[in-house]
Design an enzyme around this catalytic site. Structure first.
Site, PDB file in Angstrom:
ATOM      1  N   TYR A 273       0.856  -1.184   0.000  1.00  0.00           N
ATOM      2  CA  TYR A 273       0.000   0.000   0.000  1.00  0.00           C
ATOM      3  C   TYR A 273       0.894   1.236   0.000  1.00  0.00           C
ATOM      4  O   TYR A 273       2.017   1.197   0.502  1.00  0.00           O
ATOM      5  CB  TYR A 273      -0.878   0.007   1.250  1.00  0.00           C
ATOM      6  N   GLU A 274       0.393   2.340  -0.512  1.00  0.00           N
ATOM      7  CA  GLU A 274       1.218   3.542  -0.590  1.00  0.00           C
ATOM      8  C   GLU A 274       1.600   4.070   0.793  1.00  0.00           C
ATOM      9  O   GLU A 274       2.527   4.851   0.926  1.00  0.00           O
ATOM     10  CB  GLU A 274       0.534   4.629  -1.419  1.00  0.00           C
ATOM     11  N   SER A 275       0.912   3.613   1.831  1.00  0.00           N
ATOM     12  CA  SER A 275       1.266   4.004   3.190  1.00  0.00           C
ATOM     13  C   SER A 275       2.600   3.419   3.625  1.00  0.00           C
ATOM     14  O   SER A 275       3.111   3.782   4.680  1.00  0.00           O
ATOM     15  CB  SER A 275       0.180   3.538   4.154  1.00  0.00           C
TER      16      SER A 275
END
Lengths: 277, 263, 277, 263
Positions: free
Chosen positions: B60-62
């Site tokens: 995930y981009e997190s």
């Protein structure tokens, strides 16, 4: 160089370091969003801020609605998993409560702008914005040519906020900070800043080893404020979970100007004066 | 955006969200690295990981990498994504060391508008950029996912509001104005290889890059597809039907969705 | 996607992934230097390597003396705390055992070349080499002008080794790698590489939390070789200390060509065939 | 390089290494961030931290930050530096986020050759770069320390081999050819503010940037300084003596040096 020099009440720290017209960055990607500090900025009615943040999220939606922000630098302006940010939209679509200038990026671009700021560079390079309309509708992005071969590469200008505000799990007695879990761009935006305010859940005697933990040395920090729950309704891994219901409720609270203004008065202006000790 | 709104067709055993989720899940291959967003992409990826692709690597981009959530995350940065991950890295690492260096096999994207060359708009609709009728969230990680993933799958409901002849803003590039646009603009991934809708599946023509309807869902018709497309829709010679969801797939999707706080 | 796919004997891993003429990088800054892997390269008499490393250290002094390296890309060529690297000097000053082409940088420059490689960029930018004679005596460094203002900045070209070899403390059963302590540029040089060989002290059931630990996901790794002591005479934090006496002794062993050749035969060619299981 | 060789003058109570170490230690101020190398700089910094500057923050190019070694490290990456550090960061972070962003107050450097403008050579001596008579280690972290630290202190023995009119290679910039060179070349730190030798201390003239002898050690003479300098040495009007090492300083330095494996 010990905690006594740096630990401050949140209202004092905000008053000392955040001034009208400043460029501020309050980061935290879903996790550790410094809500209590934002509420203190609203309470002190500090205005004309240029506010930088990848995801404006509820925190900047509140600052925008309260009229604190005159320019927003961002890369994704939604209520994650829920829908729109209504104060953000109302400001852009209808200039309410005041005109909101925007400078829009994508996550990779804004991240690299922070990296350039942290690295003491005027800019850095990346692959990005290629072929999109954003390229022609934003500032601080330029195309340059590689001096090795002649490939086109995107240059993005550094961001160096006057003040960066983050929330972290812990500080130690020497004023060093530790956070873990999702840390997003916080390290970079701290290194890029001129002043750094950190709200923390608690002060501990020593840090326990954690995977992927990030230490921020005391020397980078202007003020440490002990604010348990200071990231609510986002979360602090190891302390409390995300209050998803608050994110969902925000859709209604923020949709209507009157409802928002009721919230602003009840929760912020007339609310209990912050969580700080 | 509408992607998350469930519109249950009572004559069927599945909703449009469910069939889109299941169709997306089936495209995932074991061992791939998959850049996941919230909503249907998460559900599809977690479904695939629990069935046909146990070694699918979700990022995930997190910054949560190789994450193994049991519940459906409401946000891209939920604590469970961090706690069930092999590692949590900074966003600089996710964007520069993983996405930008072309290490990700597949990315999922949504859109408010899509055109026949699979260009995507998530920025604004109506009037001008400076003074939009409807301001949308913007690019986030989408433009680099579209640029650098080896392949991208778009998941979007098909209707005349979304499938338009000309999008108001190119937030993320599909194929620009045709086949050579990606190369000329330095976009290294293959681009959008599938558009999964509530009506069927579209894939780009290997020559012109124009989206072609290649599959219908079991409950949909060619007329529906044509009527809900804002350009003259091209149809594959051998138009196929997506196999109906199995009971197992439906049960798993529903169990997953039930774990989300939102429901 | 599990360890069984990736665990190899070191000789097989070297034979499969390191070929004559390759560009290799064997990193580890004082800590976790992959000596056992280097000795295996010498044993397999793989030559004409372009070898990249910030500090050639004893590991490349040995490879240079053994005639494996024809081009060295480096930034500090000494025996840390002791003095000269004699095989390195003999090769540069006297072309023994063969001509050694050099491309010289400084630590920041070579580090940023790895960062560019890891980031999928043709180059990156930095402040560096400014005003020095190195600027005019090295390749892959160029001056460019900032498109924001007109400040002069240094561009350095990406390095993408054919093979990166590192040593780490642990792998898990899935083939993921964990290292901690001083990690130097290892993350970057792994992400920059086409193939990655990792020698490890041991395979563990699960990783314990550590400060500053770095995880290398299995998907980046071509081969994991279990080589306890594989970093000797450098060290592996948590396993064994640095054998400083070996660094001091190396001054004598390496100063004289005959003494070096004796070492080469006794310790490498005729030595016990590596530490791998 | 000679920096680490101890030449004990029997008529004195201290060696030249000891007086250089103590003089260097005294320049350090509490709360400063100090970029340390191996040898005398480490000894001086650890000495200062144990006496006058307990909150001195020591960082090494190996990535060990705010380290508190009790023993003298033989190498810049010793395990004790990592284990006693507040944090260990990657070299990208040390070079880009600390040094390049001008966060370090003071750096220590040595040299094989130094000229009157404090330019330093650690690359080669004699003949040409391509075919040197003596090949030295090269720049390492030195060139960026010299460029970006707020101030740099050079520690080097003074003799005609080292203090030369023209150095063979500018590895690290002092003041180039004079006072405006740093600014023109984008070097943001102040540059070399002190050169501590076994004979005394030199400091750059505020106008010309040429090194001027400002201090002699208690046991040395002006003639020694002049004779051991390969250019016409300028001397400060108010030439001073470095205060003699105290018993406490000497004991601490000797105890530290005794902890090094090397001795």
């Amino acid at each position: 160089m010990n905690a006594i020099d740096k630990v401050r009440d949140l209202p004092d720290a905000i008053a000392d370091f955040v001034h009208e017209g400043d460029t501020i960055a309050m980061e935290g990607f879903t996790h550790l969003i410094p809500f209590a500090a934002a509420h203190e900025i609203i309470r002190q009615r500090i205005t004309h801020l240029t506010a930088v943040r990848l995801t404006p999220d509820l925190i900047y939606d509140q600052l925008i609605g309260a009229g604190c922000i005159s320019k927003l630098v961002f890369s994704w302006g939604g209520n994650p998993g829920v829908g729109s940010l209504h104060r953000f939209r109302d400001a852009i679509e209808n200039e309410w409560p005041c005109k909101l200038e925007i400078e829009e990026h994508n996550h990779a671009g804004l991240t690299n702008r922070y990296i350039a700021g942290a690295s003491g560079l005027p800019f850095t390079v990346m692959r990005g914005y290629f072929g999109t309309d954003l390229m022609h509708n934003t500032r601080n992005v330029a195309q340059i040519t590689s001096p090795f071969g002649d490939e086109a590469i995107t240059a993005v200008a550094a961001i160096n906020p006057d003040v960066t505000i983050i929330h972290a799990q812990q500080a130690d007695r020497a004023g060093n900070i530790m956070m873990w879990g999702i840390v997003g761009v916080q390290k970079e935006v701290v290194y890029a800043a001129r002043h750094v305010i950190v709200t923390v859940e608690e002060i501990v005697e020593f840090f326990e080893p954690k995977f992927n933990s990030v230490i921020i040395p005391s020397i980078l920090v202007s003020a440490v404020c002990v604010v348990p729950g200071g990231a609510t309704p986002s979360y602090a891994l190891g302390y409390y979970g995300r209050d998803n219901s608050k994110y969902i409720e925000w859709a209604d609270t923020s949709k209507d100007r009157a409802a928002f203004e009721n919230w602003l008065h009840a929760e912020i202006y007339d609310g209990v004066k912050s969580h700080d000790s | 955006m509408g992607l998350n709104h469930m519109t249950l067709d009572n004559s069927l055993r599945w909703s449009s969200d469910e069939i889109m989720t299941i169709a997306a899940s089936r495209t995932l291959q074991n061992g791939q690295t998959c850049f996941v967003g919230i909503g249907i992409p998460s559900t599809a990826a977690i479904l695939a990981k629990s069935t046909t692709a146990p070694d699918l690597i979700l990022l995930y981009e997190s910054g949560t990498f190789d994450t193994n959530p049991r519940n459906l995350p409401l946000s891209i940065g939920d604590g469970e994504l961090a706690e069930s991950a092999l590692m949590v890295v900074s966003m600089p690492e996710i964007f520069n060391y993983w996405l930008q260096s072309s290490r990700v096999d597949l990315g999922f994207l949504g859109a408010a508008q899509i055109d026949k060359f699979a260009n995507l708009n998530t920025t604004f609709v109506g009037n001008t950029y400076e003074s939009p009728t409807v301001r949308l969230p913007g690019a986030g990680g989408a433009s680099e996912i579209a640029a650098e993933c080896a392949q991208t799958t778009v998941i979007v409901k098909q209707n005349l509001r979304t499938f338009v002849d000309k999008i108001d803003f190119i937030t993320s590039v599909g194929f620009g104005d045709g086949s050579n646009y990606r190369k000329e603009n330095g976009l290294r991934g293959k681009g959008v290889t599938k558009v999964i809708t509530d009506i069927g599946i579209l894939e780009p023509d290997s020559q012109s890059c124009e989206l072609i309807l290649t599959h219908l869902h079991p409950h949909t018709t060619l007329d529906q597809a044509v009527e809900n497309t804002g350009w003259e829709l091209k149809v594959a010679e051998n138009l196929k039907f997506v196999p109906a969801p199995t009971e197992d797939e439906l049960q798993r999707v529903r169990a997953l969705v039930a774990t989300s706080d939102k429901n």
